[in-house]
Design a protein around this motif. Structure first.
Motif, PDB file in Angstrom:
ATOM      1  N   ALA A  81       0.898  -1.414  -0.098  1.00 43.57           N
ATOM      2  CA  ALA A  81       0.037  -0.007   0.009  1.00 43.57           C
ATOM      3  C   ALA A  81       0.861   1.093  -0.098  1.00 43.57           C
ATOM      4  O   ALA A  81       1.896   1.235  -0.600  1.00 43.57           O
ATOM      5  N   PHE A  82       0.547   2.228   0.802  1.00 43.25           N
ATOM      6  CA  PHE A  82       1.540   3.332   0.703  1.00 43.25           C
ATOM      7  C   PHE A  82       2.207   3.277   2.215  1.00 43.25           C
ATOM      8  O   PHE A  82       2.596   4.261   2.422  1.00 43.25           O
ATOM      9  N   ASN A  83       2.632   2.284   2.386  1.00 43.89           N
ATOM     10  CA  ASN A  83       3.571   2.012   3.632  1.00 43.89           C
ATOM     11  C   ASN A  83       4.974   2.096   3.090  1.00 43.89           C
ATOM     12  O   ASN A  83       5.339   0.911   2.766  1.00 43.89           O
ATOM     13  N   GLU A  84       5.385   3.100   3.197  1.00 43.48           N
ATOM     14  CA  GLU A  84       6.883   3.245   2.554  1.00 43.48           C
ATOM     15  C   GLU A  84       7.884   2.973   3.527  1.00 43.48           C
ATOM     16  O   GLU A  84       7.518   2.624   4.603  1.00 43.48           O
ATOM     17  N   ARG A  85       9.058   2.954   3.240  1.00 42.48           N
ATOM     18  CA  ARG A  85      10.111   2.523   4.376  1.00 42.48           C
ATOM     19  C   ARG A  85      10.130   3.166   5.687  1.00 42.48           C
ATOM     20  O   ARG A  85       9.937   4.616   5.254  1.00 42.48           O
ATOM     21  N   ILE A  89      13.843  -9.065   8.807  1.00 41.32           N
ATOM     22  CA  ILE A  89      12.281  -8.364   8.975  1.00 41.32           C
ATOM     23  C   ILE A  89      12.486  -7.300   9.602  1.00 41.32           C
ATOM     24  O   ILE A  89      12.978  -6.940  10.807  1.00 41.32           O
ATOM     25  N   SER A  90      12.132  -5.898   8.871  1.00 38.62           N
ATOM     26  CA  SER A  90      12.510  -4.664   9.567  1.00 38.62           C
ATOM     27  C   SER A  90      11.592  -3.437   8.901  1.00 38.62           C
ATOM     28  O   SER A  90      11.065  -3.628   7.536  1.00 38.62           O
ATOM     29  N   GLU A  91      11.523  -2.398   9.362  1.00 34.88           N
ATOM     30  CA  GLU A  91      10.943  -1.228   8.839  1.00 34.88           C
ATOM     31  C   GLU A  91      11.597  -0.520   7.480  1.00 34.88           C
ATOM     32  O   GLU A  91      10.835  -0.057   7.014  1.00 34.88           O
ATOM     33  N   ASP A  92      12.774  -1.161   7.293  1.00 32.06           N
ATOM     34  CA  ASP A  92      13.456  -0.688   5.945  1.00 32.06           C
ATOM     35  C   ASP A  92      12.880  -1.487   4.830  1.00 32.06           C
ATOM     36  O   ASP A  92      13.031  -1.103   3.672  1.00 32.06           O
TER      37      ASP A  92
END
Ligand code: PGA
Length: 265
Positions: free
Chosen positions: A160-164, A235-238
């Motif tokens: 979706a628009f969940n960017e880094r 697994i990370s926000e990156d």
């Protein structure tokens, strides 16, 4: 905070089966595989709740859904849909609004009643009120039976628009569209990056992970690096798509090019 999220995630990874990864020779086969899963979901549960994506990737799937409706193979009249995201601000009937995209490519071709289709309002005067309204809509509908996802190009790894930088616990919110995504999406705005809205309302990672089943479709070379990072990196926000590995029932359906950099056994 990041390391807390990560160590929490690692515990989850140990408990969660590895995601199913299906690599198919052609994009058409990706569409057919996705359609089979979606069709079975609707046959098993005529009042199924589906979370739907926009973009180029699901177009083949939507064409198959339209064909199935036209030939009376599937009845969508009981289905409820929740879209992942929408640009803000943009007139609702702007040719590139996701509301218009869904009508043109799916809703005008199948029989889901308008009152059962949900999408953030791109023309809302107050976007914060709109995010709150959409979050409460999602809550009142309950979890989706199936979510269809694409993935951003190259190393964006957005869902979706969940960017880094989007967190595992993120919910519906107003976000800035990243420069990479603006560049990638300019193709839909006559190639003019200045026409692409700078902000969007998106479901968060936590909203997406509440779905009972998730399929992520990826086609073409531009997705190969991101798919490798998503499935084989940490697994990370990156790499927001990597959070999908925490879900117990997720299937990655890739064409040969999108899966070309994966390490094969
Ligand atoms: P695409 O976009 O389907 O047009 O490649 C996917 C995305 O940006 O999430």
């Amino acid at each position: 905070m990041a390391s807390e999220v990560l160590s929490g995630s690692l515990v989850e990874v140990l408990r969660t089966p590895a995601p199913e990864v299906i690599v198919l020779p052609t994009t058409k086969e990706v569409d057919i595989q996705a359609f089979k899963i979606l069709a079975q979901t609707v046959i098993d549960k005529p009042r199924a709740v589906l979370t739907l994506a926009t973009g180029g990737t699901p177009l083949g799937l939507y064409a198959l859904m339209a064909e199935a409706h036209k030939s009376h193979v599937l009845d969508f009249s009981g289905v409820t849909t929740k879209n992942l995201d929408e640009y803000w601000p943009l007139p609702k009937d702007h040719p590139q609004s996701y509301s218009r995209f869904m009508k043109d490519n799916l809703f005008n071709k199948i029989n889901i009643p308008a009152c059962q289709r949900h999408i953030p309002d791109s023309s809302a005067e107050d976007p914060l009120k709109e995010t709150a309204r959409y979050q409460s809509t999602l809550q009142s509908i309950g979890s989706s039976d199936l979510t269809i996802l694409g993935i951003g190009p190259e190393m964006t790894c957005h869902i979706a628009f969940n960017e880094r930088g989007s967190s595992l616990g993120s919910r519906v919110r107003l976000v800035d569209v990243s420069e990479e995504t603006i560049k990638a999406n300019a193709r839909f705005f006559g190639g003019d990056q200045t026409e692409v809205p700078r902000r969007a309302i998106t479901q968060g990672v936590a909203d997406i992970l509440e779905s009972k089943r998730i399929i992520l479709l990826a086609k073409g070379k531009s997705k190969a690096l991101g798919i490798k990072r998503t499935l084989e990196g940490e697994i990370s926000e990156d790499a927001p798509a990597s959070f999908l590995r925490l879900h117990p029932k997720v299937t990655f359906i890739l064409d040969e090019e999108a899966g070309s950099l994966l390490t094969r056994d």
